[in-house]
Design a protein around this motif. Sequence first.
Motif, PDB file in Angstrom:
ATOM      1  N   ILE A  61      -9.869  -1.314 -35.148  1.00  0.00           N
ATOM      2  CA  ILE A  61     -10.400  -0.548 -36.168  1.00  0.00           C
ATOM      3  C   ILE A  61     -10.475   0.818 -35.846  1.00  0.00           C
ATOM      4  O   ILE A  61     -10.297   2.088 -36.407  1.00  0.00           O
ATOM      5  CB  ILE A  61     -11.740  -1.260 -36.569  1.00  0.00           C
ATOM      6  N   ALA A  62     -10.223   1.278 -35.011  1.00  0.00           N
ATOM      7  CA  ALA A  62     -10.499   2.627 -34.890  1.00  0.00           C
ATOM      8  C   ALA A  62      -9.852   3.410 -34.484  1.00  0.00           C
ATOM      9  O   ALA A  62      -9.842   4.296 -35.099  1.00  0.00           O
ATOM     10  CB  ALA A  62     -11.003   3.270 -32.873  1.00  0.00           C
ATOM     11  N   ARG A  63      -8.369   2.905 -33.603  1.00  0.00           N
ATOM     12  CA  ARG A  63      -7.288   3.227 -34.330  1.00  0.00           C
ATOM     13  C   ARG A  63      -6.791   3.478 -36.049  1.00  0.00           C
ATOM     14  O   ARG A  63      -6.322   4.089 -36.892  1.00  0.00           O
ATOM     15  CB  ARG A  63      -5.922   1.917 -34.389  1.00  0.00           C
ATOM     16  N   ARG A  64      -6.863   2.711 -36.749  1.00  0.00           N
ATOM     17  CA  ARG A  64      -7.407   2.540 -38.092  1.00  0.00           C
ATOM     18  C   ARG A  64      -7.886   3.293 -39.062  1.00  0.00           C
ATOM     19  O   ARG A  64      -7.774   3.942 -39.654  1.00  0.00           O
ATOM     20  CB  ARG A  64      -7.328   0.742 -38.507  1.00  0.00           C
ATOM     21  N   ALA A  65      -9.500   3.740 -38.559  1.00  0.00           N
ATOM     22  CA  ALA A  65     -10.073   4.676 -39.009  1.00  0.00           C
ATOM     23  C   ALA A  65      -9.573   6.191 -38.777  1.00  0.00           C
ATOM     24  O   ALA A  65      -9.564   6.778 -39.554  1.00  0.00           O
ATOM     25  CB  ALA A  65     -11.291   4.720 -38.065  1.00  0.00           C
ATOM     26  N   ILE A  66      -9.053   6.327 -37.708  1.00  0.00           N
ATOM     27  CA  ILE A  66      -8.207   7.659 -37.064  1.00  0.00           C
ATOM     28  C   ILE A  66      -7.548   7.976 -37.919  1.00  0.00           C
ATOM     29  O   ILE A  66      -7.449   8.687 -38.481  1.00  0.00           O
ATOM     30  CB  ILE A  66      -7.916   7.374 -35.786  1.00  0.00           C
ATOM     31  N   GLU A  67      -6.254   6.955 -38.176  1.00  0.00           N
ATOM     32  CA  GLU A  67      -5.326   7.220 -39.377  1.00  0.00           C
ATOM     33  C   GLU A  67      -5.066   7.437 -40.189  1.00  0.00           C
ATOM     34  O   GLU A  67      -4.627   7.838 -41.289  1.00  0.00           O
ATOM     35  CB  GLU A  67      -3.959   6.305 -38.373  1.00  0.00           C
ATOM     36  N   LEU A  68      -6.866   6.588 -40.996  1.00  0.00           N
ATOM     37  CA  LEU A  68      -6.883   5.994 -42.284  1.00  0.00           C
ATOM     38  C   LEU A  68      -7.125   7.730 -43.111  1.00  0.00           C
ATOM     39  O   LEU A  68      -6.840   8.155 -44.504  1.00  0.00           O
ATOM     40  CB  LEU A  68      -7.725   5.620 -42.523  1.00  0.00           C
ATOM     41  N   GLU A  69      -8.290   8.010 -41.708  1.00  0.00           N
ATOM     42  CA  GLU A  69      -8.541   9.812 -42.217  1.00  0.00           C
ATOM     43  C   GLU A  69      -7.664  10.872 -42.740  1.00  0.00           C
ATOM     44  O   GLU A  69      -7.572  11.969 -42.785  1.00  0.00           O
ATOM     45  CB  GLU A  69      -9.361  10.193 -41.641  1.00  0.00           C
ATOM     46  N   SER A  70      -6.368  11.071 -41.762  1.00  0.00           N
ATOM     47  CA  SER A  70      -5.368  11.864 -42.367  1.00  0.00           C
ATOM     48  C   SER A  70      -4.053  11.326 -42.404  1.00  0.00           C
ATOM     49  O   SER A  70      -2.836  11.561 -41.238  1.00  0.00           O
ATOM     50  CB  SER A  70      -5.520  12.591 -41.037  1.00  0.00           C
ATOM     51  N   LEU A  71      -3.952  10.330 -43.193  1.00  0.00           N
ATOM     52  CA  LEU A  71      -2.621  10.380 -43.533  1.00  0.00           C
ATOM     53  C   LEU A  71      -1.187  11.178 -43.715  1.00  0.00           C
ATOM     54  O   LEU A  71      -1.869  11.991 -44.870  1.00  0.00           O
ATOM     55  CB  LEU A  71      -2.379   8.661 -44.554  1.00  0.00           C
ATOM     56  N   PRO A  72      -0.387  11.724 -43.690  1.00  0.00           N
ATOM     57  CA  PRO A  72       1.093  12.270 -44.062  1.00  0.00           C
ATOM     58  C   PRO A  72       1.095  12.374 -45.636  1.00  0.00           C
ATOM     59  O   PRO A  72       0.733  11.224 -46.215  1.00  0.00           O
ATOM     60  CB  PRO A  72       1.981  11.992 -43.390  1.00  0.00           C
ATOM     61  N   TYR A  73       1.236  12.989 -46.443  1.00  0.00           N
ATOM     62  CA  TYR A  73       1.904  13.484 -47.213  1.00  0.00           C
ATOM     63  C   TYR A  73       1.469  13.358 -48.442  1.00  0.00           C
ATOM     64  O   TYR A  73       1.311  13.330 -49.746  1.00  0.00           O
ATOM     65  CB  TYR A  73       2.979  12.742 -47.572  1.00  0.00           C
TER      66      TYR A  73
END
Length: 379
Positions: A61-73
């Motif tokens: 969940i932490a990994r997805r939280a970090i990535e969902l906050e700053s997705l490219p494009y």
Amino acid sequence: MAAKKASESFSKTLIEEVHKWGCMKQTGVSLRYMMEFGSKPTQRNLLISGQFLHKELPIRIARRAIELESLPYGLSEKPAVLKVACFFMLSVDLLEPLMESWRNSLYPESAFEAMVRDWYLDSFRDLRSFPDIKDTNDEREFTQMIKAIKVRHNNVVPMMALGVQQLKKGMDPKIVYEDLDEIHQFLDRFYLSRIGIPGQHVELHNPNPPLHCVGYIHTKMSPVEVAQNASEDARCICLREYGSAPEVNIYGDPKFTFPYVPTHLHLMVFELVKNSLRAVQERYMDSDRVVPPIRIIVADGIEDVTIKVSDEGGGIPRSGLPKIFTYLYSTARNPLDEHSDLGTADTVTMAGYGYGLPISRLYARYFGGDLQIISMEGY
């Protein structure tokens, strides 16, 4: 309503903990281990499984939280992706009023995105605040929480695919999709993290499991039977879309079985057959020729079980082959072009979202298999 940064809404300690857990390595579990461990769902084994998930789920969940906050494009800001994050965190009774408020533009997108991010962090905090699992009662309470999370995630895959199509619709058509590595790598990680162990743990609690089932693993699964069911489902979609559907012929020994996850195989065969049906249907729609059937061959080898799906839908040109496993590519029309008012991804369409093949390959590779495409253009 002003959107606030996560650092302003949550304590520095929590943000640091999210990044700390997000940097930890996820633990994979083999099919053999899951089957052997789950074959005896004793209280001790369930306790061990619950303790493992208690540590593993916050990492994912932490990994997805970090990535969902700053997705490219700008993918993070697409409405469907914002909804995806909601599914991770909201209870069903809270989701609808918030989504209705958002649809009515009571919240600007930037503010809503901040709320989504905050809910995601709340979810992480709830998991981390769950006490250590020491006995059977703790494990049962933890399992109930996993069940609730699992239900909320049911529509995540099509919803994320819709967000990707919203991104694609606004992109320069000259962009080479296979070069957008950041998006493809994120989506691979995102979808891969959804395959696996929480559902297995929940299923081990079933007091009346189906015959030959260990959790969601069927120890004597018939690939021919699964292929028949998946093909029927795909044909129903084709009939709804076009009014007719090519036949599907399946060759193989229906008595042959092997241990596997039926839902995984069903998804893979369903997506492949759906692609074949569309290609054949559209190629022969205005033709007087007899529509050729889709053929499925199930082969039992010494080392591998191979399932071949073949059609006469015209194939894919060589220039298109490098793109077929990217999430932004589809030979079908973008569903947003025909349904511009799509607010959810609940409706199953024949094609167009572009995630069928890459998702199917992820499922095939999860337990050591693979998905390969061989095309003969013109056939």
